[in-house]
Design an enzyme around this catalytic site. Structure first.
Site, mmCIF file in Angstrom:
data_model
loop_
_atom_site.group_PDB
_atom_site.id
_atom_site.type_symbol
_atom_site.label_atom_id
_atom_site.label_comp_id
_atom_site.label_asym_id
_atom_site.label_seq_id
_atom_site.Cartn_x
_atom_site.Cartn_y
_atom_site.Cartn_z
ATOM 1 N N TYR A 182 0.867 -1.178 0.000
ATOM 2 C CA TYR A 182 0.000 0.000 0.000
ATOM 3 C C TYR A 182 0.903 1.228 0.000
ATOM 4 O O TYR A 182 0.911 2.027 0.913
ATOM 5 C CB TYR A 182 -0.936 -0.003 1.217
HETATM 6 C C1 LIG Z 1 -7.502 -2.292 -6.813
HETATM 7 C C2 LIG Z 1 -6.378 -2.831 -5.986
HETATM 8 C C3 LIG Z 1 -6.591 -3.954 -5.198
HETATM 9 C C4 LIG Z 1 -5.551 -4.485 -4.417
HETATM 10 N N1 LIG Z 1 -5.800 -5.589 -3.644
HETATM 11 C C5 LIG Z 1 -4.792 -6.113 -2.903
HETATM 12 C C6 LIG Z 1 -4.996 -7.271 -2.101
HETATM 13 O O1 LIG Z 1 -6.085 -7.828 -2.056
HETATM 14 N N2 LIG Z 1 -3.965 -7.749 -1.382
HETATM 15 C C7 LIG Z 1 -2.725 -7.144 -1.406
HETATM 16 O O2 LIG Z 1 -1.816 -7.643 -0.749
HETATM 17 N N3 LIG Z 1 -2.514 -6.048 -2.151
HETATM 18 C C8 LIG Z 1 -3.506 -5.524 -2.899
HETATM 19 N N4 LIG Z 1 -3.266 -4.410 -3.659
HETATM 20 C C9 LIG Z 1 -1.924 -3.814 -3.650
HETATM 21 C C10 LIG Z 1 -1.008 -4.533 -4.630
HETATM 22 O O3 LIG Z 1 -0.583 -5.753 -4.069
HETATM 23 C C11 LIG Z 1 0.228 -3.676 -4.921
HETATM 24 O O4 LIG Z 1 -0.169 -2.444 -5.467
HETATM 25 C C12 LIG Z 1 1.173 -4.397 -5.872
HETATM 26 O O5 LIG Z 1 2.476 -3.872 -5.737
HETATM 27 C C13 LIG Z 1 0.715 -4.283 -7.292
HETATM 28 O O6 LIG Z 1 1.492 -5.041 -8.155
HETATM 29 P P1 LIG Z 1 1.400 -4.718 -9.723
HETATM 30 O O7 LIG Z 1 2.362 -5.582 -10.413
HETATM 31 O O8 LIG Z 1 -0.013 -4.681 -10.168
HETATM 32 O O9 LIG Z 1 1.859 -3.201 -9.693
HETATM 33 P P2 LIG Z 1 3.010 -2.373 -10.483
HETATM 34 O O10 LIG Z 1 2.570 -0.957 -10.362
HETATM 35 O O11 LIG Z 1 3.254 -2.917 -11.835
HETATM 36 O O12 LIG Z 1 4.292 -2.633 -9.563
HETATM 37 C C14 LIG Z 1 4.361 -2.299 -8.206
HETATM 38 C C15 LIG Z 1 5.819 -2.184 -7.783
HETATM 39 O O13 LIG Z 1 6.491 -3.409 -8.036
HETATM 40 C C16 LIG Z 1 7.525 -3.230 -9.004
HETATM 41 N N5 LIG Z 1 7.487 -4.359 -9.947
HETATM 42 C C17 LIG Z 1 6.430 -4.745 -10.698
HETATM 43 N N6 LIG Z 1 6.757 -5.810 -11.427
HETATM 44 C C18 LIG Z 1 8.039 -6.113 -11.147
HETATM 45 C C19 LIG Z 1 8.940 -7.124 -11.600
HETATM 46 N N7 LIG Z 1 8.567 -8.032 -12.504
HETATM 47 N N8 LIG Z 1 10.193 -7.139 -11.102
HETATM 48 C C20 LIG Z 1 10.588 -6.200 -10.194
HETATM 49 N N9 LIG Z 1 9.774 -5.232 -9.734
HETATM 50 C C21 LIG Z 1 8.503 -5.183 -10.191
HETATM 51 C C22 LIG Z 1 7.201 -1.923 -9.695
HETATM 52 O O14 LIG Z 1 8.349 -1.327 -10.259
HETATM 53 C C23 LIG Z 1 6.599 -1.130 -8.565
HETATM 54 O O15 LIG Z 1 7.626 -0.612 -7.745
HETATM 55 C C24 LIG Z 1 -4.285 -3.873 -4.436
HETATM 56 C C25 LIG Z 1 -4.082 -2.748 -5.230
HETATM 57 C C26 LIG Z 1 -5.112 -2.210 -5.994
HETATM 58 C C27 LIG Z 1 -4.871 -0.987 -6.823
#
Ligand SMILES: Cc1cc2nc3c(=O)[nH]c(=O)nc-3n(C[C@H](O)[C@H](O)[C@H](O)COP(=O)(O)OP(=O)(O)OC[C@H]3O[C@@H](n4cnc5c(N)ncnc54)[C@H](O)[C@@H]3O)c2cc1C
Ligand SMILES: *[C@@H]1O[C@H](CO)[C@@H](O)[C@H](O)[C@H]1NC(C)=O
Ligand SMILES: *[C@@H]1O[C@H](CO)[C@@H](O)[C@H](O)[C@H]1NC(C)=O
Ligand SMILES: *[C@@H]1O[C@H](CO)[C@@H](O)[C@H](O)[C@H]1NC(C)=O
Ligand SMILES: *[C@@H]1O[C@H](CO)[C@@H](O)[C@H](O)[C@H]1NC(C)=O
Ligand SMILES: *[C@@H]1O[C@H](CO)[C@@H](O)[C@H](O)[C@H]1NC(C)=O
Ligand SMILES: *[C@@H]1O[C@H](CO)[C@@H](O)[C@H](O)[C@H]1NC(C)=O
Length: 536
Positions: free
Chosen positions: A477
């Site tokens: 978060y």
């Molecule tokens: C609508 C919504 C619902 C959510 N529900 C939950 C939930 O139920 N439980 C929970 O725990 N969290 C939840 N989250 C939070 C979520 O786990 C984090 O926002 C998570 O980091 C998102 O991952 P992403 O790959 O979609 O995001 P991105 O924005 O793509 O990445 C997030 C971070 O990780 C890094 N990253 C991404 N991919 C890689 C990679 N392959 N290698 C290295 N670094 C990388 C990015 O650079 C960035 O710093 C929710 C978020 C939202 C917006």
């Protein structure tokens, strides 16, 4: 006050500034593109198919597609010089090699859910490596494991497992569009957390690329780095290409319920009591509370609605007797409950109507995509009824019309795992986590400021009621209010530890140590990346 003149001037100044930045980085950017094509050798034709610059007509749609918080999708939001959507690992290696050579920063994006947009926004010239094309899932139902590529979303993981076996599930999040690149590397919790812990607790191997384009797996990266990427955030260490996960057992029948109680129905007392049982009930029972403001049945008055939202890993009869034993005050009755399969409960918690096809789990576009700001806290002692009423008061303010609080219970497996097993440190002693969310529709700075100011005031009120020294926060978060690295130049250990100890407590030190070993020049960095000691 001359609002007219400033609203004309500001975009003008921004445009000037942007075109200046663009001009100075255009050179680097040309060199970078040339480097990429050279590096890619005989695969030149394939790399050009995955490179997007603003000159390509689909640049904007590729960029926008995974922006999950429109707060970071305005004309003033800095844009990447290049977006690369690799199809092969070698293209990621080339991109890293060439960015290092030409001084461009990399932002890696999987699902784009970062709360502060760090996967696709940067103040310095940057490129995005968007993992969207690397999302294959290979489930070994015999051994109860799977390899999942980091560009997959959690819905695809749920779907991929269900397709192979109804006996297995995985303890990941509730919203299917979340990407596993960010989610697993920052922790990742959902309805199974009290029985099985976090997604990161159930990762058994990984493939990643680090500085100089080196490819590593668990064996070659060593246990320190493998520890760091399971909860410490991937983006400080490199680019994770795939995870190997250990699947967990789910029963053939589970039960869900959502019971709403407002203030006239004793919501305050019920939330107060919930705090005494939520982390202590059986590990098969997960009851979270979602709080919103709502219209009262009394004309023109507002009330607070507490929504008790639950998954039980078993049938209705057992659930009813468990609830009678541990939380009779809620008054749960059979009619409130629905039995279903585990995978159907995934759709239920994802917000889909019953009977929806499983295919919706593959859709990367969320049901809604509002502008938002969020924060988090951990609660270690129950909050008094008077303390809760202080929250309700703030919910009656205008900015809170579509605000939301989610109380997520800990205990059981979450308490059994040691604080240092992985970087995620929020274990024994926590009753529940609070997520604060405020949404709004109006565009513009004024609306943004009003809503962010509301959530900060609430957060400040909550200080007395939540964990202290450090006041802990959940890394997934992401919240830049709790501290960030220097915009330019080096960030000291002291400065980074302001936010670092909130997310990681004493694990922050080990993360700094790992970072220093693996990326001593601090190539992989952002506003909240782990600092390398050599860069002090
Ligand atoms: C609508 C919504 C619902 C959510 N529900 C939950 C939930 O139920 N439980 C929970 O725990 N969290 C939840 N989250 C939070 C979520 O786990 C984090 O926002 C998570 O980091 C998102 O991952 P992403 O790959 O979609 O995001 P991105 O924005 O793509 O990445 C997030 C971070 O990780 C890094 N990253 C991404 N991919 C890689 C990679 N392959 N290698 C290295 N670094 C990388 C990015 O650079 C960035 O710093 C929710 C978020 C939202 C917006
Ligand atoms: C170059 O082509 C050969 C033969 O097609 C192939 O085996 C090799 O992997 C290619 N190299 C790269 C870097 O793509
Ligand atoms: C983007 O434009 C360049 C230059 O015209 C071209 O070489 C490249 O193939 C385009 N990228 C895609 C993904 O079409
Ligand atoms: C990246 O650079 C390293 C040397 O620094 C080299 O060994 C490797 O082959 C390069 N990889 C790619 C895909 O460009
Ligand atoms: C299960 O794991 C064993 C040992 O790693 C392996 O030999 C076997 O092939 C795996 N089973 C399947 C179906 O892949
Ligand atoms: C609220 O609680 C009181 C006892 O504290 C009880 O008598 C009353 O029935 C409850 N009201 C509702 C609507 O559950
Ligand atoms: C609540 O009441 C207000 C005014 O009485 C009305 O405009 C609004 O639509 C109501 N909201 C809901 C969710 O019913």
């Amino acid at each position: 006050m001359k609002p007219g003149s400033s609203s004309v001037l500001i975009p003008f100044v921004i445009t000037l500034l942007l075109s200046f930045l663009w001009a100075t980085s255009a050179h680097t950017h040309e060199d970078f593109l040339q480097c990429l094509t050279l590096h890619a050798g005989n695969s030149t034709s394939s790399i050009s198919q995955v490179i997007y610059t603003p000159a390509n007509s689909s640049y904007s749609s590729i960029l926008e597609f995974s922006i999950q918080n429109p707060r970071f999708s305005t004309p003033a939001t800095p844009k990447p010089l290049v977006i690369i959507t690799p199809l092969h690992v070698s293209q990621i290696q080339s991109a890293i090699n060439c960015s290092q050579k030409h001084g461009l920063q990399i932002r890696v994006r999987s699902g784009g859910h970062d709360y502060e947009g760090l996967s696709y926004v940067s103040d310095v010239p940057f490129l995005i490596i968007d993992m969207i094309n690397l999302r294959s899932i290979s489930v070994d139902a015999e051994n109860g494991t799977a390899w999942v590529e980091s560009g997959a979303i959690i819905g695809e993981v749920y779907y991929g497992i269900a397709e192979k076996s109804i006996k297995f599930g995985f303890p990941e999040g509730l919203c299917p569009t979340v990407g596993i690149g960010g989610h697993f590397s920052g922790g990742g919790y959902g309805t199974l957390m009290r029985k099985y812990g976090l997604a990161a607790d159930n990762i058994i191997d990984a493939q990643m690329i680090v500085v100089k384009g080196r490819i590593l797996d668990r064996k070659s990266m060593g246990e320190d780095l493998f520890w760091a990427i399971r909860g410490g955030g991937g983006s400080s260490f490199g680019i994770i290409v795939a995870w190997k996960i250990k699947l967990v057992h789910v029963p053939s029948t589970v039960t869900v319920f959502t019971v709403n109680r407002n203030l006239e129905q004793n919501a305050t007392k019920l939330v107060y009591w919930w705090q005494h049982v939520a982390d202590k009930v059986h590990e098969d029972l997960f009851i979270r509370v979602v709080l919103t403001s709502a219209n009262s049945s009394q004309e023109g008055r507002r009330t607070i609605q507490a929504s008790f939202n639950s998954l039980y890993l078993g049938g209705i009869d057992n659930l009813l007797s468990l609830m009678q034993e541990s939380f009779p005050e809620l008054g749960l009755v059979r009619e409130d409950c629905t039995e279903m399969s585990w995978i159907e409960s995934v759709l239920y918690f994802g917000g889909f109507p019953s009977g929806e096809s499983l295919n919706v789990l593959l859709n990367r576009t969320p049901l809604i995509r509002p502008i938002f700001k969020a924060k988090s806290d951990y609660v270690m002692e129950p909050i008094s009824e008077v303390g809760l009423e202080g929250i309700w008061e703030r919910f009656y303010e205008k900015e809170a019309e579509t605000a939301l609080l989610i109380f997520t219970p800990y205990g059981e497996k979450m308490s059994e795992i040691s604080e240092s097993a992985i970087p995620f440190p929020h274990r024994a002693g926590n009753i529940y986590k609070i997520q604060y969310l405020v949404y709004w529709e109006e565009e513009g700075i004024a609306a943004t400021e009003r809503h962010i100011s509301w959530i900060r005031r609430l957060y400040s009120y909550m200080a007395a009621h939540v964990s202290k020294s450090p006041r802990a926060a959940y890394m997934n978060y992401r919240d830049l209010d709790i501290g960030k690295n220097n915009k330019k130049g080096k960030t000291s250990y002291r400065r980074a530890s302001i936010w670092g100890t909130k997310y990681f407590k004493s694990n922050f030190n080990r993360l700094v140590h790992v970072k220093t070993m693996i990326d001593p020049t601090n190539f992989f960095r952002n506003e909240q990346s782990i600092p390398a000691l050599t860069s002090w």
